[in-house]
Design an enzyme around this catalytic site. Structure first.
Site, short mmCIF file in Angstrom:
data_model
loop_
_atom_site.label_atom_id
_atom_site.label_comp_id
_atom_site.label_asym_id
_atom_site.label_seq_id
_atom_site.Cartn_x
_atom_site.Cartn_y
_atom_site.Cartn_z
NE ARG A 107 -14.18 -4.98 -10.32
CZ ARG A 107 -13.87 -5.89 -9.40
NH1 ARG A 107 -12.87 -6.72 -9.59
NH2 ARG A 107 -14.57 -5.98 -8.29
CG HIS A 134 -15.70 -2.55 -4.41
ND1 HIS A 134 -16.71 -2.86 -5.31
CD2 HIS A 134 -15.02 -3.71 -4.22
CE1 HIS A 134 -16.63 -4.14 -5.64
NE2 HIS A 134 -15.62 -4.68 -5.00
CD GLN A 137 -16.93 -7.06 -1.08
OE1 GLN A 137 -16.68 -7.63 -2.13
NE2 GLN A 137 -17.42 -7.71 -0.04
CG ASP A 233 -8.96 -4.31 0.05
OD1 ASP A 233 -8.65 -5.43 -0.40
OD2 ASP A 233 -9.39 -3.39 -0.68
CB CYS A 273 -13.61 -6.92 -0.23
SG CYS A 273 -11.99 -6.35 -0.78
NE ARG A 301 -19.98 -7.76 -4.30
CZ ARG A 301 -18.93 -7.55 -5.10
NH1 ARG A 301 -17.72 -7.92 -4.72
NH2 ARG A 301 -19.07 -6.94 -6.26
N1 NVA Z 1 -9.00 -2.59 -3.14
C1 NVA Z 1 -9.07 -3.75 -3.98
C2 NVA Z 1 -10.42 -4.38 -3.92
C3 NVA Z 1 -10.57 -5.63 -4.73
C4 NVA Z 1 -11.94 -6.20 -4.70
C5 NVA Z 1 -8.74 -3.36 -5.40
O1 NVA Z 1 -9.19 -2.31 -5.84
O2 NVA Z 1 -8.00 -4.08 -6.07
N1 CP Z 2 -14.37 -8.39 -3.75
C1 CP Z 2 -14.38 -8.29 -5.08
O1 CP Z 2 -14.86 -7.32 -5.67
O2 CP Z 2 -13.82 -9.37 -5.71
P1 CP Z 2 -13.48 -9.49 -7.25
O3 CP Z 2 -12.34 -8.55 -7.52
O4 CP Z 2 -13.07 -10.94 -7.42
O5 CP Z 2 -14.68 -9.15 -8.05
#
Ligand code: NVA
Ligand code: CP
Length: 314
Positions: A107, A134, A137, A233, A273, A301
């Site tokens: 990540r 992502h 997800q 989101d 998500c 997930r």
């Molecule tokens: N768009 C959000 C998704 C978090 C799971 C982010 O990148 O922070």
């Molecule tokens: N939806 C998701 O990826 O959550 P986290 O940021 O908690 O991993």
């Protein structure tokens, strides 16, 4: 590595043809096995290295538990406490972890960082979220739609029978939804404010196929009208904290609330998500309401990633 075992899963287009459908079918089998407490330790002794340059609750927990239940182990490396914080390059981390692990989940920020990781790793690399995509997800989101629409026997048909709206930022989640829509032939409308459109190249690729029906509009009600799956989101994703106030202004009116849900199909489901900001991109009433599928979506997930790990880890 077998011929059809992808070397990386940074985006859906890393999967072979039919790959998403196969993963959804297997995920549903694994969900049923877990519910029946049938052991499914198909990957004994395998280790997944997990590199997190951003925070996580679901991604970390679901990958860690998935590896445990598949009979393997997950190793967590965060910024704090590792040499990542002191600037050790990802390409070095990739080569070192490749000597210990059977796969790596990363990540990070720029998608190029995940690509660099996969270029230098000699084991498969999975995208646990980048600024661009992502996919893990969205795989869970697709599984949720299949389950909610009773489509386990024919997931592709269930997915194509539904129609989709994305309300808000054209971010990593929106981009992965667009990519999935292009591959699977889904009817997806994105409603976003000017200047917050999805990635142009991702959009162009999804539209290039014969099947992709992805539209971008400004008005959330236009996107949501008659749709069976509404997703949203946060206004400001991880890494955009400095823009939070400006984004609150830009996204005024982009709230998945009861009024918006009312224009959707009466049996519409709501996806997010998580983490959610109630009162911003989604109202408390909607996320806690009967059409919300967010907790099932979060659980998925685990099931979706088990299927993915079986595919990726030799
Ligand atoms: N768009 C959000 C998704 C978090 C799971 C982010 O990148 O922070
Ligand atoms: N939806 C998701 O990826 O959550 P986290 O940021 O908690 O991993």
């Amino acid at each position: 590595m077998s011929a059809d075992r992808p070397k990386r899963f940074l985006a859906f287009d890393d999967l072979p043809a039919g790959g998403i459908e196969a993963l959804l079918r297997r995920a549903e089998e694994l969900r049923a096995q877990r519910a029946a407490r049938t052991p499914h330790g198909t990957r004994p002794g395998r280790v997944l290295g997990m590199v997190f340059e951003k925070a996580s609750t679901r991604t970390r927990a679901s990958f860690e538990i998935a590896m445990y239940e598949l009979g393997g182990h997950a190793l967590y490396l965060g910024m704090q406490g590792s040499q990542l914080e002191r600037g050790e390059p990802l390409r070095d981390t990739a080569r070192v972890l490749s000597g210990y692990c059977h796969g790596i989940m990363v990540r990070t920020f720029g998608h190029d960082r995940a690509e660099e990781m996969s270029r230098y790793a000699t084991v498969p690399v999975i995208n646990g979220l980048t600024d661009l995509m992502h996919p893990c997800q969205v795989l869970a989101d697709l599984l949720t739609v299949v389950q909610r629409r009773g489509g386990s026997r024919d997931p592709l048909r269930a997915l194509r029978d539904a129609s989709y709206a994305w309300i808000g930022d054209g971010n990593n989640m929106a981009n992965s939804w667009i990519e999935a829509a292009g591959i699977l032939g889904l009817d997806l409308a994105i409603a976003c404010p000017a200047g917050h459109e999805p990635d142009a190249a991702v959009l162009a690729r999804a539209r290039a196929g014969e099947r992709g029906r992805v539209t971008v509009v400004r008005d959330p009600a236009e996107a949501a009208a008659g749709r069976s799956v509404l997703s949203t989101d946060v206004y400001a994703s991880m890494g955009q904290e400095a823009e939070a106030e400006a984004r609150r202004v830009a996204f005024a009116g982009y709230t998945l609330d009861v009024a918006l849900l009312r224009v959707a199909s009466p049996d519409a489901i709501v996806l997010h998500c998580l983490p959610a900001h109630r009162g911003e991109e989604i109202s408390d009433e909607v996320i806690e309401g009967p059409q919300s599928a967010v907790w099932q979506q979060a659980e998925n997930r685990l099931h979706a990633q088990k299927a993915l790990l079986e595919l990726m880890l030799p």
